[in-house]
Design a protein around this motif. Structure first.
Motif, PDB file in Angstrom:
ATOM      1  N   GLY A  82      32.034  36.897  57.286  1.00  0.00           N
ATOM      2  CA  GLY A  82      33.235  36.848  56.465  1.00  0.00           C
ATOM      3  C   GLY A  82      34.480  36.413  57.210  1.00  0.00           C
ATOM      4  O   GLY A  82      35.485  36.067  56.583  1.00  0.00           O
ATOM      5  N   ASP A  83      34.439  36.415  58.559  1.00  0.00           N
ATOM      6  CA  ASP A  83      35.595  35.955  59.332  1.00  0.00           C
ATOM      7  C   ASP A  83      35.912  34.501  58.999  1.00  0.00           C
ATOM      8  O   ASP A  83      35.009  33.657  58.941  1.00  0.00           O
ATOM      9  CB  ASP A  83      35.328  36.059  60.838  1.00  0.00           C
ATOM     10  CG  ASP A  83      35.380  37.479  61.364  1.00  0.00           C
ATOM     11  OD1 ASP A  83      35.771  38.382  60.602  1.00  0.00           O
ATOM     12  OD2 ASP A  83      35.023  37.673  62.541  1.00  0.00           O
ATOM     13  N   GLU A  84      37.189  34.215  58.817  1.00  0.00           N
ATOM     14  CA  GLU A  84      37.625  32.834  58.619  1.00  0.00           C
ATOM     15  C   GLU A  84      37.910  32.209  59.982  1.00  0.00           C
ATOM     16  O   GLU A  84      38.650  32.774  60.792  1.00  0.00           O
ATOM     17  CB  GLU A  84      38.867  32.772  57.731  1.00  0.00           C
ATOM     18  CG  GLU A  84      38.589  33.230  56.304  1.00  0.00           C
ATOM     19  CD  GLU A  84      39.753  32.981  55.370  1.00  0.00           C
ATOM     20  OE1 GLU A  84      40.880  32.698  55.860  1.00  0.00           O
ATOM     21  OE2 GLU A  84      39.551  33.048  54.143  1.00  0.00           O
ATOM     22  N   VAL A  85      37.299  31.039  60.223  1.00  0.00           N
ATOM     23  CA  VAL A  85      37.370  30.441  61.546  1.00  0.00           C
ATOM     24  C   VAL A  85      37.543  28.920  61.436  1.00  0.00           C
ATOM     25  O   VAL A  85      37.266  28.311  60.405  1.00  0.00           O
ATOM     26  CB  VAL A  85      36.095  30.727  62.373  1.00  0.00           C
ATOM     27  CG1 VAL A  85      35.970  32.215  62.662  1.00  0.00           C
ATOM     28  CG2 VAL A  85      34.843  30.203  61.665  1.00  0.00           C
ATOM     29  N   ALA A  86      37.998  28.340  62.529  1.00  0.00           N
ATOM     30  CA  ALA A  86      37.893  26.900  62.759  1.00  0.00           C
ATOM     31  C   ALA A  86      36.950  26.731  63.945  1.00  0.00           C
ATOM     32  O   ALA A  86      36.837  27.631  64.781  1.00  0.00           O
ATOM     33  CB  ALA A  86      39.264  26.301  63.057  1.00  0.00           C
ATOM     34  N   ALA A  87      36.284  25.587  64.039  1.00  0.00           N
ATOM     35  CA  ALA A  87      35.258  25.440  65.068  1.00  0.00           C
ATOM     36  C   ALA A  87      35.217  24.025  65.605  1.00  0.00           C
ATOM     37  O   ALA A  87      35.293  23.051  64.850  1.00  0.00           O
ATOM     38  CB  ALA A  87      33.884  25.823  64.520  1.00  0.00           C
ATOM     39  N   LEU A  88      35.065  23.936  66.922  1.00  0.00           N
ATOM     40  CA  LEU A  88      34.807  22.677  67.616  1.00  0.00           C
ATOM     41  C   LEU A  88      33.293  22.493  67.686  1.00  0.00           C
ATOM     42  O   LEU A  88      32.576  23.393  68.125  1.00  0.00           O
ATOM     43  CB  LEU A  88      35.409  22.727  69.016  1.00  0.00           C
ATOM     44  CG  LEU A  88      35.166  21.516  69.915  1.00  0.00           C
ATOM     45  CD1 LEU A  88      35.919  20.308  69.387  1.00  0.00           C
ATOM     46  CD2 LEU A  88      35.597  21.832  71.357  1.00  0.00           C
ATOM     47  N   LEU A  89      32.808  21.330  67.272  1.00  0.00           N
ATOM     48  CA  LEU A  89      31.368  21.086  67.179  1.00  0.00           C
ATOM     49  C   LEU A  89      30.932  19.946  68.081  1.00  0.00           C
ATOM     50  O   LEU A  89      31.727  19.130  68.526  1.00  0.00           O
ATOM     51  CB  LEU A  89      30.991  20.716  65.741  1.00  0.00           C
ATOM     52  CG  LEU A  89      31.455  21.629  64.612  1.00  0.00           C
ATOM     53  CD1 LEU A  89      31.031  21.035  63.272  1.00  0.00           C
ATOM     54  CD2 LEU A  89      30.896  23.029  64.776  1.00  0.00           C
ATOM     55  N   THR A  90      29.617  19.874  68.299  1.00  0.00           N
ATOM     56  CA  THR A  90      29.005  18.699  68.907  1.00  0.00           C
ATOM     57  C   THR A  90      28.448  17.780  67.833  1.00  0.00           C
ATOM     58  O   THR A  90      28.061  16.650  68.097  1.00  0.00           O
ATOM     59  CB  THR A  90      27.897  19.129  69.881  1.00  0.00           C
ATOM     60  OG1 THR A  90      28.426  20.086  70.796  1.00  0.00           O
ATOM     61  CG2 THR A  90      27.356  17.953  70.680  1.00  0.00           C
ATOM     62  N   GLY A  91      28.436  18.238  66.603  1.00  0.00           N
ATOM     63  CA  GLY A  91      27.944  17.486  65.453  1.00  0.00           C
ATOM     64  C   GLY A  91      27.622  18.435  64.329  1.00  0.00           C
ATOM     65  O   GLY A  91      27.625  19.659  64.502  1.00  0.00           O
ATOM     66  N   GLY A  92      27.364  17.872  63.136  1.00  0.00           N
ATOM     67  CA  GLY A  92      26.898  18.689  62.016  1.00  0.00           C
ATOM     68  C   GLY A  92      27.958  19.156  61.054  1.00  0.00           C
ATOM     69  O   GLY A  92      27.648  19.906  60.122  1.00  0.00           O
ATOM     70  N   GLY A  93      29.205  18.720  61.212  1.00  0.00           N
ATOM     71  CA  GLY A  93      30.279  19.230  60.375  1.00  0.00           C
ATOM     72  C   GLY A  93      30.294  18.710  58.963  1.00  0.00           C
ATOM     73  O   GLY A  93      30.834  19.355  58.067  1.00  0.00           O
ATOM     74  N   TYR A  94      29.686  17.542  58.716  1.00  0.00           N
ATOM     75  CA  TYR A  94      29.654  16.996  57.356  1.00  0.00           C
ATOM     76  C   TYR A  94      28.519  17.668  56.597  1.00  0.00           C
ATOM     77  O   TYR A  94      27.488  17.071  56.290  1.00  0.00           O
ATOM     78  CB  TYR A  94      29.376  15.493  57.383  1.00  0.00           C
ATOM     79  CG  TYR A  94      30.438  14.574  57.902  1.00  0.00           C
ATOM     80  CD1 TYR A  94      31.496  15.005  58.695  1.00  0.00           C
ATOM     81  CD2 TYR A  94      30.378  13.210  57.604  1.00  0.00           C
ATOM     82  CE1 TYR A  94      32.438  14.123  59.176  1.00  0.00           C
ATOM     83  CE2 TYR A  94      31.314  12.320  58.074  1.00  0.00           C
ATOM     84  CZ  TYR A  94      32.350  12.777  58.869  1.00  0.00           C
ATOM     85  OH  TYR A  94      33.282  11.880  59.338  1.00  0.00           O
ATOM     86  N   ALA A  95      28.694  18.929  56.272  1.00  0.00           N
ATOM     87  CA  ALA A  95      27.615  19.702  55.668  1.00  0.00           C
ATOM     88  C   ALA A  95      28.193  20.931  54.985  1.00  0.00           C
ATOM     89  O   ALA A  95      29.386  21.239  55.107  1.00  0.00           O
ATOM     90  CB  ALA A  95      26.602  20.117  56.741  1.00  0.00           C
ATOM     91  N   GLN A  96      27.328  21.637  54.283  1.00  0.00           N
ATOM     92  CA  GLN A  96      27.754  22.882  53.648  1.00  0.00           C
ATOM     93  C   GLN A  96      27.674  24.071  54.600  1.00  0.00           C
ATOM     94  O   GLN A  96      28.366  25.071  54.405  1.00  0.00           O
ATOM     95  CB  GLN A  96      26.889  23.146  52.409  1.00  0.00           C
ATOM     96  CG  GLN A  96      27.127  22.136  51.298  1.00  0.00           C
ATOM     97  CD  GLN A  96      26.212  22.318  50.113  1.00  0.00           C
ATOM     98  OE1 GLN A  96      25.014  22.622  50.263  1.00  0.00           O
ATOM     99  NE2 GLN A  96      26.746  22.126  48.913  1.00  0.00           N
TER     100      GLN A  96
END
Length: 319
Positions: A82-96
């Motif tokens: 339930g925590d609201e977060v922002a995240a740095l990714l290596t990939g995979g962000g265009y998803a649900q």
């Protein structure tokens, strides 16, 4: 869940909204239900086949998201479903949904909406890691960033100004120049009609262009100046007079953020949390979002990016 897949390399039309398997968090990871992702130039380069996915990482594009944690992997502490977060990714962000190492999570800054927070992790981490951690920009120094109205440029102008630097940026036209000055740029240089090197010397240059900009970047640096190259939009090669490096004691760095190991990304994210998040929460630095597009219409967002003329980030929103 659904995600944007790239089944073959090519134009924006190869981006397809497809049913795929849900991610499962590995030890030390969480799963985030994605509210929004943001479009980066690196996503475009991946789509055309020039930016390979690091081994073992998600094949879907998307280097940053915002959303809510929906599952915790083994060993994760200090986080809750339930925590609201922002995240740095290596990939995979265009998803649900996306699995993320817990060290790459950031809280949503106070005063920033959950969707808008997706515009922050990649740009802020790129600017902070390169301009400050690598190049060591100091208060009172002169900083040049190329492409001042893109996602990286709009953030670099603001953070450098907030840290006491004199900020110069290249732009394409009077309208972009005015908007860059509104963000804090002390001087704007129209790359279509002016030579930015004539406005130096600069102590630090952040270059997203590459190619023929190399020689002018180096020539424009002050003694003990630092150049950081993070993009290759104008090509992979350029001549360089090495005497310029020697006689002015210059440093030239080439870096990427995506391929860094998780522990390096976690260290960058930790510094971003302590050094930049307070600037965002105070209003000294703000997210710059050009527009939002439904996640399923990622192809249209890529067309906008490639056409140019946008100001700040484009967001992909799960509806």
């Amino acid at each position: 869940m659904k995600a944007i897949t790239i089944d073959e390399f090519g134009g924006p039309e190869v981006l397809t909204w497809t049913e795929v398997e849900d991610p499962v968090p590995a030890p030390g990871e969480v799963v985030v239900d994605v509210a929004a992702s943001a479009v980066n130039r690196a996503d475009v380069v991946q789509r055309v086949g020039l930016y390979p996915v690091p081994e073992g990482e998600s094949p879907y594009p998307g280097l940053e998201v915002s959303g809510r944690i929906s599952a915790l992997g083994e060993g994760v502490t200090g986080r809750q479903v339930g925590d609201e977060v922002a995240a740095l990714l290596t990939g995979g962000g265009y998803a649900q949904k996306v699995a993320v190492p817990a060290g790459q999570l950031l809280p949503v800054p106070e005063g920033v909406g959950l969707v808008e927070a997706a515009s922050l992790p990649e740009a802020v981490a790129t600017v902070w890691s390169n301009v400050f951690m690598t190049a060591g920009l100091k208060e009172g120094e002169t900083f040049l960033v190329h492409g001042g109205t893109g996602g990286i440029g709009t953030m670099a102008i603001q953070i450098a100004k907030a840290k006491g630097a004199r900020v110069v940026t290249t732009v394409g036209g009077a309208e972009q120049a005015a908007r860059a000055r509104e963000l804090g740029a002390d001087l704007t240089v129209d790359y279509r009609t002016e030579d930015f090197a004539e406005h130096g010397p600069f102590d630090v240059v952040l270059d997203i262009i590459g190619g023929q900009y190399l020689e002018r970047n180096v020539r424009s640096l002050n003694a003990d100046g630092r150049l950081v190259v993070i993009g290759l939009q104008a090509g992979l090669e350029a001549p360089l007079n090495l005497a310029d490096l020697l006689f002015k004691r210059l440093s030239v760095f080439g870096t990427t953020l995506r391929s860094r190991p998780p522990e390096q990304k976690a260290a960058i994210v930790s510094e971003v949390r302590s050094q930049v998040w307070p600037l965002i929460e105070s209003g000294a630095v703000r997210q710059v979002v050009d527009r939002s597009v439904p996640m399923a219409e990622a192809a249209e967002a890529h067309r906008i990016i490639e056409a140019g003329g946008h100001f700040g980030k484009l967001l992909l929103v799960n509806e």
